[in-house]
Design a protein around this motif. Structure first.
Motif, PDB file in Angstrom:
ATOM      1  N   GLN A 180       0.820  -1.217   0.000  1.00  0.00           N
ATOM      2  CA  GLN A 180       0.000   0.000   0.000  1.00  0.00           C
ATOM      3  C   GLN A 180       0.848   1.258   0.000  1.00  0.00           C
ATOM      4  O   GLN A 180       0.551   2.220  -0.719  1.00  0.00           O
ATOM      5  CB  GLN A 180      -0.932   0.003   1.207  1.00  0.00           C
ATOM      6  CG  GLN A 180      -1.907   1.180   1.206  1.00  0.00           C
ATOM      7  CD  GLN A 180      -2.935   1.087   0.089  1.00  0.00           C
ATOM      8  OE1 GLN A 180      -3.739   0.168   0.039  1.00  0.00           O
ATOM      9  NE2 GLN A 180      -2.918   2.059  -0.822  1.00  0.00           N
ATOM     10  N   THR A 184       0.412   3.751  -3.258  1.00  0.00           N
ATOM     11  CA  THR A 184      -0.083   5.110  -3.088  1.00  0.00           C
ATOM     12  C   THR A 184       0.907   6.123  -3.643  1.00  0.00           C
ATOM     13  O   THR A 184       0.530   7.052  -4.372  1.00  0.00           O
ATOM     14  CB  THR A 184      -0.344   5.397  -1.592  1.00  0.00           C
ATOM     15  OG1 THR A 184      -1.379   4.528  -1.123  1.00  0.00           O
ATOM     16  CG2 THR A 184      -0.764   6.841  -1.373  1.00  0.00           C
ATOM     17  N   ALA A 234      -3.947  -3.246  -3.705  1.00  0.00           N
ATOM     18  CA  ALA A 234      -3.984  -2.130  -2.771  1.00  0.00           C
ATOM     19  C   ALA A 234      -5.181  -1.237  -3.078  1.00  0.00           C
ATOM     20  O   ALA A 234      -5.809  -1.347  -4.134  1.00  0.00           O
ATOM     21  CB  ALA A 234      -2.681  -1.330  -2.869  1.00  0.00           C
ATOM     22  N   ASP A 235      -5.470  -0.336  -2.164  1.00  0.00           N
ATOM     23  CA  ASP A 235      -6.559   0.631  -2.317  1.00  0.00           C
ATOM     24  C   ASP A 235      -6.061   1.811  -3.158  1.00  0.00           C
ATOM     25  O   ASP A 235      -5.039   2.417  -2.841  1.00  0.00           O
ATOM     26  CB  ASP A 235      -6.992   1.114  -0.932  1.00  0.00           C
ATOM     27  CG  ASP A 235      -8.238   1.989  -0.956  1.00  0.00           C
ATOM     28  OD1 ASP A 235      -8.433   2.723  -1.947  1.00  0.00           O
ATOM     29  OD2 ASP A 235      -9.000   1.948   0.023  1.00  0.00           O
ATOM     30  N   ASN A 236      -6.773   2.137  -4.230  1.00  0.00           N
ATOM     31  CA  ASN A 236      -6.344   3.216  -5.119  1.00  0.00           C
ATOM     32  C   ASN A 236      -6.504   4.603  -4.511  1.00  0.00           C
ATOM     33  O   ASN A 236      -5.939   5.567  -5.033  1.00  0.00           O
ATOM     34  CB  ASN A 236      -7.118   3.166  -6.426  1.00  0.00           C
ATOM     35  CG  ASN A 236      -6.763   1.971  -7.275  1.00  0.00           C
ATOM     36  OD1 ASN A 236      -5.739   1.328  -7.079  1.00  0.00           O
ATOM     37  ND2 ASN A 236      -7.634   1.639  -8.232  1.00  0.00           N
ATOM     38  N   GLN A 237      -7.272   4.742  -3.428  1.00  0.00           N
ATOM     39  CA  GLN A 237      -7.555   6.058  -2.860  1.00  0.00           C
ATOM     40  C   GLN A 237      -6.886   6.290  -1.504  1.00  0.00           C
ATOM     41  O   GLN A 237      -6.730   7.436  -1.093  1.00  0.00           O
ATOM     42  CB  GLN A 237      -9.077   6.229  -2.697  1.00  0.00           C
ATOM     43  CG  GLN A 237      -9.866   6.079  -3.988  1.00  0.00           C
ATOM     44  CD  GLN A 237      -9.469   7.104  -5.040  1.00  0.00           C
ATOM     45  OE1 GLN A 237      -9.260   8.271  -4.717  1.00  0.00           O
ATOM     46  NE2 GLN A 237      -9.364   6.685  -6.283  1.00  0.00           N
ATOM     47  N   LEU A 238      -6.487   5.247  -0.824  1.00  0.00           N
ATOM     48  CA  LEU A 238      -5.993   5.372   0.545  1.00  0.00           C
ATOM     49  C   LEU A 238      -4.747   6.264   0.626  1.00  0.00           C
ATOM     50  O   LEU A 238      -3.759   6.021  -0.065  1.00  0.00           O
ATOM     51  CB  LEU A 238      -5.682   3.992   1.114  1.00  0.00           C
ATOM     52  CG  LEU A 238      -5.251   3.953   2.589  1.00  0.00           C
ATOM     53  CD1 LEU A 238      -6.378   4.445   3.491  1.00  0.00           C
ATOM     54  CD2 LEU A 238      -4.826   2.541   2.979  1.00  0.00           C
ATOM     55  N   ARG A 240      -3.987   9.065  -0.485  1.00  0.00           N
ATOM     56  CA  ARG A 240      -3.536   9.774  -1.678  1.00  0.00           C
ATOM     57  C   ARG A 240      -3.423  11.274  -1.415  1.00  0.00           C
ATOM     58  O   ARG A 240      -4.247  11.855  -0.722  1.00  0.00           O
ATOM     59  CB  ARG A 240      -4.517   9.526  -2.832  1.00  0.00           C
ATOM     60  CG  ARG A 240      -4.475   8.097  -3.393  1.00  0.00           C
ATOM     61  CD  ARG A 240      -3.324   7.908  -4.352  1.00  0.00           C
ATOM     62  NE  ARG A 240      -3.381   8.871  -5.403  1.00  0.00           N
ATOM     63  CZ  ARG A 240      -4.239   8.816  -6.437  1.00  0.00           C
ATOM     64  NH1 ARG A 240      -5.108   7.828  -6.536  1.00  0.00           N
ATOM     65  NH2 ARG A 240      -4.221   9.754  -7.369  1.00  0.00           N
TER      66      ARG A 240
END
Length: 243
Positions: A180, A184, A234-238, A240
């Motif tokens: 992650q 990011t 992974a999370d695309n927004q975490l 950012r």
């Protein structure tokens, strides 16, 4: 930007008296302010030193050390190319400019960090070569294939390192835990979707895509490589910073 907004132009050689001033100024801005690789920038040399130090210190075996040494050699060559292109545009490449992309300031604390750095952060560099292919400025178009090939080697090397680490359950868990952070940072490297400069680059043909288009291309092409490692995406927004 609509098709009618794109400037119709030919190609420009070094020193071309017909080169539009805005075209030249945006090229210099891209290479001096936005582009990382420039041997004339003392801050770039520090970044290279950090990468070289981590690669040679943390490499688990001799072949990995050889790969890391070759990556650093190629990065020095990239910096030399950028330095020479800036000189050819009549700009001064010799400076101390901060490296704005925070990905290059994340500490490389061990081999897993360095492997993710190559796999994802260097992969962003791959799209520089892609964008410069067919550039209206001939010196950039000429070096684009070599730059693209080098960055492809860097990202493939990173995934090669990660596959070795993922061979054990403990290693795979550690690799997953770091994903992650680097994912990011990689997505943020493309910049803001609302960038005021990106449309101007596209207008002059300096870039073919805006920031968000390149970011989505990166996601589509990097995600399958991550899944091949057996990792969860992974999370695309975490966390950012640049959306």
């Amino acid at each position: 930007m609509s098709a009618q907004d794109v400037v119709v132009q030919g190609t420009y050689k070094q020193g071309d008296p017909n080169m539009p001033a805005e075209f030249r100024d945006m090229l210099v801005k891209l290479l001096l302010d936005a582009h990382l690789e420039n041997n004339g920038n003392t801050e770039y040399r520090k970044i290279l030193g950090n990468i070289a130090n981590a690669g040679l210190r943390f490499a688990p075996h001799g072949r990995a050390m050889e790969i890391e040494a070759e990556i650093v050699r190629q990065e020095v060559q990239h910096g030399k190319i950028c330095e020479e292109v800036l000189l050819g545009l009549g700009a001064n490449p010799y400076c101390t400019k901060p490296i704005k992309q925070y990905a290059f300031h994340i500490p490389l604390e061990d081999w897993i960090d360095l492997a993710w750095f190559h796999a994802l952060i260097d992969r962003v560099g791959l799209y520089v070569g892609v964008e410069w292919a067919g550039s209206p400025y001939e010196p950039l178009a000429a070096v684009a294939p070599a730059l693209e090939a080098d960055e492809e080697f860097h990202t493939k090397s990173g995934f090669r390192h990660l596959r070795e680490v993922c061979a054990t359950p403990e290693g795979k868990a550690a690799v997953q835990a770091r994903l992650q952070k680097w994912w990011t940072a990689a997505l943020d490297m493309f910049g803001r979707s609302t960038s005021v400069n990106a449309p101007i680059y596209v207008k002059w043909g300096i870039k073919s895509h805006d920031n968000e288009e390149l970011r989505q291309k990166f996601i589509a092409e990097a995600l399958p490589e991550i899944q091949k490692l057996g990792l969860a995406p992974a999370d695309n927004q975490l966390n950012r910073r640049f959306l």
